[in-house]
Write a protein that holds these residues in place. Structure first.
Motif, PDB file in Angstrom:
ATOM      1  N   ARG A 189      12.094  45.966  49.668  1.00  0.00           N
ATOM      2  CA  ARG A 189      13.434  45.504  50.019  1.00  0.00           C
ATOM      3  C   ARG A 189      14.306  46.738  50.191  1.00  0.00           C
ATOM      4  O   ARG A 189      14.313  47.619  49.339  1.00  0.00           O
ATOM      5  N   PRO A 190      15.044  46.835  51.291  1.00  0.00           N
ATOM      6  CA  PRO A 190      15.833  48.047  51.548  1.00  0.00           C
ATOM      7  C   PRO A 190      16.967  48.193  50.536  1.00  0.00           C
ATOM      8  O   PRO A 190      17.397  47.213  49.903  1.00  0.00           O
ATOM      9  N   ARG A 191      17.430  49.395  50.386  1.00  0.00           N
ATOM     10  CA  ARG A 191      18.604  49.633  49.540  1.00  0.00           C
ATOM     11  C   ARG A 191      19.816  48.965  50.189  1.00  0.00           C
ATOM     12  O   ARG A 191      20.047  49.115  51.398  1.00  0.00           O
ATOM     13  N   PRO A 192      20.603  48.213  49.417  1.00  0.00           N
ATOM     14  CA  PRO A 192      21.760  47.524  49.999  1.00  0.00           C
ATOM     15  C   PRO A 192      22.789  48.518  50.542  1.00  0.00           C
ATOM     16  O   PRO A 192      23.026  49.576  49.957  1.00  0.00           O
ATOM     17  N   ARG A 193      23.412  48.153  51.631  1.00  0.00           N
ATOM     18  CA  ARG A 193      24.507  48.952  52.207  1.00  0.00           C
ATOM     19  C   ARG A 193      25.821  48.367  51.683  1.00  0.00           C
ATOM     20  O   ARG A 193      26.151  47.211  51.960  1.00  0.00           O
ATOM     21  N   VAL A 194      26.534  49.172  50.938  1.00  0.00           N
ATOM     22  CA  VAL A 194      27.771  48.719  50.304  1.00  0.00           C
ATOM     23  C   VAL A 194      28.943  49.499  50.886  1.00  0.00           C
ATOM     24  O   VAL A 194      28.932  50.737  50.890  1.00  0.00           O
ATOM     25  N   VAL A 195      29.927  48.791  51.380  1.00  0.00           N
ATOM     26  CA  VAL A 195      31.141  49.404  51.910  1.00  0.00           C
ATOM     27  C   VAL A 195      32.254  49.225  50.884  1.00  0.00           C
ATOM     28  O   VAL A 195      32.512  48.106  50.421  1.00  0.00           O
ATOM     29  N   VAL A 196      32.889  50.335  50.527  1.00  0.00           N
ATOM     30  CA  VAL A 196      33.952  50.339  49.517  1.00  0.00           C
ATOM     31  C   VAL A 196      35.260  50.765  50.162  1.00  0.00           C
ATOM     32  O   VAL A 196      35.308  51.784  50.868  1.00  0.00           O
ATOM     33  N   LEU A 225      27.195  44.259  51.517  1.00  0.00           N
ATOM     34  CA  LEU A 225      28.146  43.875  50.487  1.00  0.00           C
ATOM     35  C   LEU A 225      29.427  44.662  50.712  1.00  0.00           C
ATOM     36  O   LEU A 225      29.378  45.865  50.979  1.00  0.00           O
ATOM     37  N   LEU A 226      30.569  43.977  50.624  1.00  0.00           N
ATOM     38  CA  LEU A 226      31.871  44.624  50.759  1.00  0.00           C
ATOM     39  C   LEU A 226      32.578  44.598  49.413  1.00  0.00           C
ATOM     40  O   LEU A 226      32.551  43.582  48.700  1.00  0.00           O
ATOM     41  N   VAL A 227      33.223  45.721  49.070  1.00  0.00           N
ATOM     42  CA  VAL A 227      33.975  45.809  47.823  1.00  0.00           C
ATOM     43  C   VAL A 227      35.362  46.358  48.141  1.00  0.00           C
ATOM     44  O   VAL A 227      35.494  47.429  48.750  1.00  0.00           O
ATOM     45  N   THR A 228      36.388  45.607  47.757  1.00  0.00           N
ATOM     46  CA  THR A 228      37.760  46.101  47.888  1.00  0.00           C
ATOM     47  C   THR A 228      38.342  46.275  46.500  1.00  0.00           C
ATOM     48  O   THR A 228      37.909  45.641  45.538  1.00  0.00           O
ATOM     49  N   THR A 229      39.327  47.139  46.403  1.00  0.00           N
ATOM     50  CA  THR A 229      40.005  47.349  45.130  1.00  0.00           C
ATOM     51  C   THR A 229      41.504  47.401  45.375  1.00  0.00           C
ATOM     52  O   THR A 229      41.976  48.105  46.272  1.00  0.00           O
ATOM     53  N   ILE A 262      28.621  37.823  54.693  1.00  0.00           N
ATOM     54  CA  ILE A 262      28.467  39.024  53.883  1.00  0.00           C
ATOM     55  C   ILE A 262      29.273  38.841  52.595  1.00  0.00           C
ATOM     56  O   ILE A 262      30.467  38.551  52.635  1.00  0.00           O
ATOM     57  N   PRO A 263      28.664  39.023  51.423  1.00  0.00           N
ATOM     58  CA  PRO A 263      29.407  38.880  50.171  1.00  0.00           C
ATOM     59  C   PRO A 263      30.526  39.918  50.071  1.00  0.00           C
ATOM     60  O   PRO A 263      30.357  41.075  50.486  1.00  0.00           O
ATOM     61  N   LEU A 264      31.664  39.485  49.536  1.00  0.00           N
ATOM     62  CA  LEU A 264      32.802  40.378  49.317  1.00  0.00           C
ATOM     63  C   LEU A 264      33.310  40.175  47.903  1.00  0.00           C
ATOM     64  O   LEU A 264      33.564  39.044  47.487  1.00  0.00           O
ATOM     65  N   LEU A 265      33.434  41.267  47.168  1.00  0.00           N
ATOM     66  CA  LEU A 265      34.027  41.234  45.843  1.00  0.00           C
ATOM     67  C   LEU A 265      35.330  42.012  45.890  1.00  0.00           C
ATOM     68  O   LEU A 265      35.346  43.195  46.267  1.00  0.00           O
ATOM     69  N   ALA A 266      36.430  41.338  45.533  1.00  0.00           N
ATOM     70  CA  ALA A 266      37.759  41.953  45.524  1.00  0.00           C
ATOM     71  C   ALA A 266      38.124  42.255  44.071  1.00  0.00           C
ATOM     72  O   ALA A 266      38.260  41.338  43.251  1.00  0.00           O
ATOM     73  N   VAL A 312      29.870  43.866  40.272  1.00  0.00           N
ATOM     74  CA  VAL A 312      29.335  44.446  41.508  1.00  0.00           C
ATOM     75  C   VAL A 312      27.944  45.035  41.282  1.00  0.00           C
ATOM     76  O   VAL A 312      27.029  44.827  42.089  1.00  0.00           O
ATOM     77  N   ARG A 313      27.774  45.755  40.198  1.00  0.00           N
ATOM     78  CA  ARG A 313      26.459  46.352  39.944  1.00  0.00           C
ATOM     79  C   ARG A 313      25.366  45.285  39.863  1.00  0.00           C
ATOM     80  O   ARG A 313      24.308  45.441  40.497  1.00  0.00           O
ATOM     81  N   PRO A 314      25.561  44.192  39.122  1.00  0.00           N
ATOM     82  CA  PRO A 314      24.531  43.141  39.147  1.00  0.00           C
ATOM     83  C   PRO A 314      24.293  42.572  40.544  1.00  0.00           C
ATOM     84  O   PRO A 314      23.148  42.237  40.882  1.00  0.00           O
ATOM     85  N   ALA A 315      25.350  42.468  41.360  1.00  0.00           N
ATOM     86  CA  ALA A 315      25.175  41.961  42.723  1.00  0.00           C
ATOM     87  C   ALA A 315      24.310  42.915  43.545  1.00  0.00           C
ATOM     88  O   ALA A 315      23.440  42.482  44.322  1.00  0.00           O
ATOM     89  N   ILE A 316      24.533  44.206  43.393  1.00  0.00           N
ATOM     90  CA  ILE A 316      23.718  45.200  44.103  1.00  0.00           C
ATOM     91  C   ILE A 316      22.262  45.088  43.683  1.00  0.00           C
ATOM     92  O   ILE A 316      21.343  45.089  44.511  1.00  0.00           O
TER      93      ILE A 316
END
Length: 440
Positions: A205-212, A276-280, A331-335, A351-355
């Motif tokens: 399984r490829p490494r997930p691409r996460v945009v922050v 996976l998208l992550v906003t802060t 695409i999952p997004l965690l805000a 987020v880490r468990p989601a990754i």
């Protein structure tokens, strides 16, 4: 989103930490497997058991530079009465047609070279007068001139038991053995093993691409000049680094100003490279909470089931949270909240468990231990909230660092653990045993 928890939870529902995490993990699915070249597969998770096709080593070989001998020919050899053997040639690593060692004969052999037929052991060059780059054994008298490669003689000054200094065929792994199990994360040793058994590619399984991305008009990039009311953007750096540490390929997007249209455009631009998208920032109840404004109605325009749900969690720090999916591929997004400690703690918890779930790992959580709280005063905790305090852990003890404030980045930099105070506990006395999440 379409999980049962989301459908039944009203807007005033106070989510527990466990409810929120369960909702995330029920939605996030492992990425589809692909075939990758070995070096491209580093950090990925195997989806197949790997069976050894050929034994390692594939043949008996020498573990020393020396001479391949028959045991009877060197029996009783000593300083005073050395065994004198005829050198019939050299055996080098990779040699296709090894020599045959008969009675009274020996072959000069290099480390890794196959043990020639007839030979039963290897005597190191230091036990001889052969001079293969190593000097004689300390205390031995001066040797005669080194032998010729073939036709000469070598003196052996010690006896050798059968199989001495010989690496047996299959002594590492045997053909048919299982080399690696599905679910293994491929690090350098695993890559080495795959190469050693002849695997050039592997299914993973490829490494997930996460945009922050962080939000806020007050944010300035490091190395730029601060203006009045401005702060440096640390969250996007912290979370991008944390995503990489979790095993993802992470992309950091520069801070987005407090403009809903700009944020939506930026997110849509990033969908092409995101699993996976992550906003802060921008998820509470302020007038400029841009993430909520931009994404609260996204489900009205996307395919059925998409949308972002903004929630209040019974935790400190990190009460305001958002989770859902966006775009035609959902695409999952965690805000996450914008305060640095809130953001980082939220990343570790959600987020880490989601990754790790995207990677296809069974265990997605940080390790937890029980530890004795060492502090000079009791720790206060808000009733009904699960509190996560920063701490340092060693030898079964944990010590708080910094305070409970969600802005204390300096204290966060010193921490290697999170001290967990349950929702029904309002005070923790020194010496109490507490649950600790290990971050290192």
């Amino acid at each position: 989103m379409s999980t049962a928890a989301t459908r039944t939870a009203g807007p005033d529902h106070l989510w527990s930490v466990d409810e929120h995490l369960d909702d995330i993990l029920a939605t996030v699915r492992p990425l589809e497997p692909i075939e990758l070249q070995l070096l491209d597969a580093q950090g990925c998770v195997l989806v197949e058991d790997i069976t050894v096709p050929v034994s390692l080593p594939p043949f008996d070989n020498s573990s020393m530079d020396g001479y391949a001998v028959r045991v009877t020919d060197v029996a009783g050899a000593s300083e005073e009465f050395p065994a004198v053997l005829t050198v019939i040639g050299d055996v080098a690593a990779g040699q296709a047609e090894p020599l045959h060692v008969g009675p009274g004969e020996t072959a000069r052999i290099m480390t890794g070279a196959p043990l020639p037929p007839g030979a039963e052991a290897v005597v190191p060059v230091e036990w001889t007068d052969g001079g293969l780059g190593g000097g004689p054994v300390t205390g031995m008298r001066a040797r005669s001139q080194a032998p010729e490669a073939a036709g000469g003689h070598v003196h052996v000054y010690r006896s050798a038991e059968a199989r001495a200094h010989v690496r047996a065929k299959g002594s590492d792994v045997k053909a048919g053995d299982r080399a690696l199990d599905a679910g293994t994360i491929l690090g350098p040793p695993q890559i080495a093993l795959l190469a050693a058994i002849g695997r050039g590619t592997v299914r993973v399984r490829p490494r997930p691409r996460v945009v922050v991305m962080s939000t806020g008009s007050e944010l300035v990039q490091p190395d730029e000049q601060l203006g009045d009311g401005q702060i440096y953007d640390s969250n996007s750096f912290a979370l991008t680094a944390a995503a990489r540490d979790a095993g993802a390929i992470a992309y950091r997007v520069g801070a987005v100003a407090d403009d809903a249209e700009t944020l939506r455009d930026t997110i849509e631009d990033q969908l092409v490279r995101a699993d996976l998208l992550v906003t802060t920032g921008g998820v509470s109840v302020g007038a400029y909470d841009v993430v909520k404004e931009a994404l609260s109605s996204v489900g009205d325009e996307d395919e059925e089931g998409a949308g972002i749900d903004f929630r209040k969690l019974a935790m400190q720090p990190g009460k305001p949270q958002g989770f859902g999916s966006i775009g035609p591929d959902h695409i999952p997004l965690l805000a996450l909240p914008g305060n640095p400690v809130s953001s980082y703690v939220s990343f570790e918890l959600f987020v880490r468990p989601a990754i790790r779930a995207l990677m296809g790992l069974d265990d997605v959580h940080r390790p937890t231990v029980r530890a004795t709280l060492t502090t000079d005063r009791a720790l206060a905790s808000p009733k009904g909230r699960r509190q996560f305090l920063r701490g340092t852990y060693a030898d079964g003890k944990v010590t708080p660092v910094g305070g409970a404030g969600s802005h204390l980045v300096a204290a966060l930099a010193l921490a290697d653990a999170l001290i967990v105070v349950p929702e029904d506990v309002e005070s923790v006395e020194p010496g109490t045993e507490v649950q600790v999440v290990l971050l290192g």
